[in-house]
Design a protein around this motif. Structure first.
Motif, PDB file in Angstrom:
ATOM      1  N   ASN A  96       0.436   5.852   0.407  1.00  0.00           N
ATOM      2  CA  ASN A  96      -0.417   7.016   0.590  1.00  0.00           C
ATOM      3  C   ASN A  96       0.431   8.266   0.545  1.00  0.00           C
ATOM      4  O   ASN A  96       1.652   8.212   0.575  1.00  0.00           O
ATOM      5  CB  ASN A  96      -1.217   6.941   1.890  1.00  0.00           C
ATOM      6  CG  ASN A  96      -0.319   6.930   3.095  1.00  0.00           C
ATOM      7  OD1 ASN A  96       0.859   7.211   3.024  1.00  0.00           O
ATOM      8  ND2 ASN A  96      -0.872   6.582   4.240  1.00  0.00           N
ATOM      9  N   THR A 107       0.843  -1.189   0.000  1.00  0.00           N
ATOM     10  CA  THR A 107       0.000   0.000   0.000  1.00  0.00           C
ATOM     11  C   THR A 107       0.877   1.238   0.000  1.00  0.00           C
ATOM     12  O   THR A 107       2.057   1.185   0.332  1.00  0.00           O
ATOM     13  CB  THR A 107      -0.916   0.060   1.234  1.00  0.00           C
ATOM     14  OG1 THR A 107      -0.094   0.122   2.392  1.00  0.00           O
ATOM     15  CG2 THR A 107      -1.842  -1.123   1.296  1.00  0.00           C
ATOM     16  N   THR A 142       0.830  12.108   2.343  1.00  0.00           N
ATOM     17  CA  THR A 142       0.450  12.879   3.512  1.00  0.00           C
ATOM     18  C   THR A 142       0.800  14.346   3.294  1.00  0.00           C
ATOM     19  O   THR A 142       1.927  14.668   2.929  1.00  0.00           O
ATOM     20  CB  THR A 142       1.204  12.367   4.759  1.00  0.00           C
ATOM     21  OG1 THR A 142       0.905  10.980   4.928  1.00  0.00           O
ATOM     22  CG2 THR A 142       0.795  13.121   5.988  1.00  0.00           C
TER      23      THR A 142
END
Length: 73
Positions: free
Chosen positions: A33, A31, A35
């Motif tokens: 992501n 995974t 920020t």
């Protein structure tokens, strides 16, 4: 080279975490992501003074994919 590991106690582990004991060739994340945080957001201390008179966070990103994760499946 074989690894000799003693007692291991795991209280909790996240859903996208990796837990390894012993020898390993490669660990890859599944995974990813992004920020965004303003100035002084991730500071930690017992006594902290952060003065940001004019601070804003630019969250506009023109490219669709920053780092592809296609080969880690």
């Amino acid at each position: 080279m074989p690894a000799v590991v003693g007692i291991v106690n795991v209280n909790s582990i996240g859903s996208s975490s990796v837990f390894n004991v012993g020898d390993v060739y490669q660990i890859s994340p599944y995974t990813m992501n992004k920020t965004f945080a303003g100035a002084g957001s991730f500071n930690t201390a017992e006594q902290l003074y952060v003065y940001n008179h004019r601070s804003n966070t630019n969250t506009y990103d023109r490219d669709v994919v920053d780092q592809p994760n296609s080969f880690n499946v």
